[in-house]
Design an enzyme around this catalytic site. Structure first.
Site, PDB file in Angstrom:
ATOM      1  N   HIS A 118      -6.786  -5.014  10.488  1.00  0.00           N
ATOM      2  CA  HIS A 118      -6.648  -4.531   8.816  1.00  0.00           C
ATOM      3  C   HIS A 118      -5.601  -5.068   8.598  1.00  0.00           C
ATOM      4  O   HIS A 118      -4.315  -5.428   9.083  1.00  0.00           O
ATOM      5  CB  HIS A 118      -6.794  -3.344   8.497  1.00  0.00           C
ATOM      6  N   ASP A 152       0.566  -1.476   0.085  1.00  0.00           N
ATOM      7  CA  ASP A 152      -0.217  -0.280   0.409  1.00  0.00           C
ATOM      8  C   ASP A 152       0.876   1.284   0.239  1.00  0.00           C
ATOM      9  O   ASP A 152       2.079   0.883   0.577  1.00  0.00           O
ATOM     10  CB  ASP A 152      -0.737   0.251   1.059  1.00  0.00           C
TER      11      ASP A 152
HETATM   12  C1  GLP Z   1      -0.671   0.695   8.562  1.00  0.00           C
HETATM   13  C2  GLP Z   1      -0.066  -0.209   7.336  1.00  0.00           C
HETATM   14  C3  GLP Z   1       0.058  -2.243   7.961  1.00  0.00           C
HETATM   15  C4  GLP Z   1       0.195  -2.157   8.663  1.00  0.00           C
HETATM   16  C5  GLP Z   1      -0.376  -1.786  10.067  1.00  0.00           C
HETATM   17  C6  GLP Z   1      -0.180  -1.509  11.079  1.00  0.00           C
HETATM   18  O1  GLP Z   1      -2.049   0.600   8.560  1.00  0.00           O
HETATM   19  N1  GLP Z   1      -0.792  -0.339   6.176  1.00  0.00           N
HETATM   20  O2  GLP Z   1       0.142  -2.494   6.648  1.00  0.00           O
HETATM   21  O3  GLP Z   1       0.718  -3.756   8.987  1.00  0.00           O
HETATM   22  O4  GLP Z   1      -0.398  -0.128   9.687  1.00  0.00           O
HETATM   23  O5  GLP Z   1       1.519  -1.056  11.514  1.00  0.00           O
HETATM   24  P1  GLP Z   1       2.350  -1.304  12.740  1.00  0.00           P
HETATM   25  O6  GLP Z   1       3.214  -2.025  11.728  1.00  0.00           O
HETATM   26  O7  GLP Z   1       3.123   0.163  12.877  1.00  0.00           O
HETATM   27  O8  GLP Z   1       1.560  -1.476  14.551  1.00  0.00           O
END
Ligand code: GLP
Length: 262
Positions: free
Chosen positions: A138, A67
């Site tokens: 998500h 993304d």
């Molecule tokens: C964002 C990304 C996701 C990721 C999520 C969690 O929303 N688009 O791909 O999994 O953050 O982030 P973190 O790994 O910093 O908790």
């Protein structure tokens, strides 16, 4: 789903990195699906170490990121393109032209998304997709109620995700873009292997719902229950509310050596 519980995020990331490295050694032109966020950072550090110390060769590897924020140029410090360059691509011998991140500055979103899907097909499909998970379950930026059949498209972030990601924008929610381009859940499900990583107590609820709850678009990651090769690497904190945690450990400890990092 296979759940691999390690004590901390470093051992979990190293175990996941061994799966990635094994694929690259067996298939030097492997197509990797990559993720951003804080979760995959220790895994990327381990891949960089393997490249430097063990000669892990990325010269033929092709990558597609999940993304990108809409409206952030690739030069923006918080764009996912910059994130990937900084944390992985600039530190290994991957060819820049083999790395793909959705174009956050496109003037024609539908055409750009369709081209991204086509590029994945042209590359032979994704062999291994890395995933983090949002606190609302998500994957990529596929927020709750995203269609399980969705492909790369524009999405609107939930207020929860905007708040979660504000930490990367000096804690200022107003700076977090509201829209993004993300691979769809259908795109993710087409990957031959999916590796989901989650660390810390803040992910415990999302992990329990994804692994042991009903498959529902309210928890996008729960669709991985339908994926033939989905491996979930968690630390003890994010595994803390899993009902069958002891069973997952039992299965993992009983595996023959050849299967452990496959
Ligand atoms: C964002 C990304 C996701 C990721 C999520 C969690 O929303 N688009 O791909 O999994 O953050 O982030 P973190 O790994 O910093 O908790």
């Amino acid at each position: 789903m296979e759940v691999i519980i390690k004590q901390g995020k470093l051992d979990a990331s190293r175990a996941a990195a061994r799966v990635v490295a094994r694929l690259i050694r067996e298939k030097p032109d492997a197509v990797l699906g990559l993720a951003t966020g804080s979760t995959p950072l220790p895994l990327y550090r381990e891949l960089v170490r393997m490249h430097r110390e063990e000669g892990l060769d990325f010269s033929r590897v092709v990558t597609f990121n999940l993304d990108e924020y809409l409206g952030l140029p690739p030069t923006h410090e918080q764009s996912y393109r910059q994130f990937m360059n900084r944390n992985l691509f600039d530190q290994i011998n991957i060819l820049p032209e083999n790395t793909h991140v959705p174009d956050g500055m496109t003037q024609d979103v539908p055409a750009s998304c369709a081209a991204y899907e086509q590029a994945i097909i042209d590359a032979g499909g994704i062999d291994l997709q890395l995933l983090g998970i949002g606190s609302d379950g998500h994957i990529g930026f596929n927020e709750p109620t995203s269609s399980f059949a969705s492909r790369t498209r524009i999405k609107t972030l939930t207020p929860q995700t905007v708040a979660d990601n504000a930490r990367f924008f000096d804690g200022d929610e107003s700076q977090v873009p509201r829209h993004c381009i993300t691979m769809g859940i259908g795109t993710i499900m087409d990957a031959r292997t999916n590796l989901l990583l989650a660390f810390g107590e803040g992910k415990a609820e999302a992990i329990a719902a994804s692994v042991e709850g009903p498959v529902t678009s309210m928890v996008p990651a729960s669709i991985l229950q339908h994926h033939p090769v989905a491996k979930v690497f968690v630390d003890e904190a994010s595994a803390s509310t899993l009902e069958l945690a002891d069973y997952y450990q039992w299965v993992y400890n009983g595996k023959p050596d050849w299967q452990k990092d496959a």
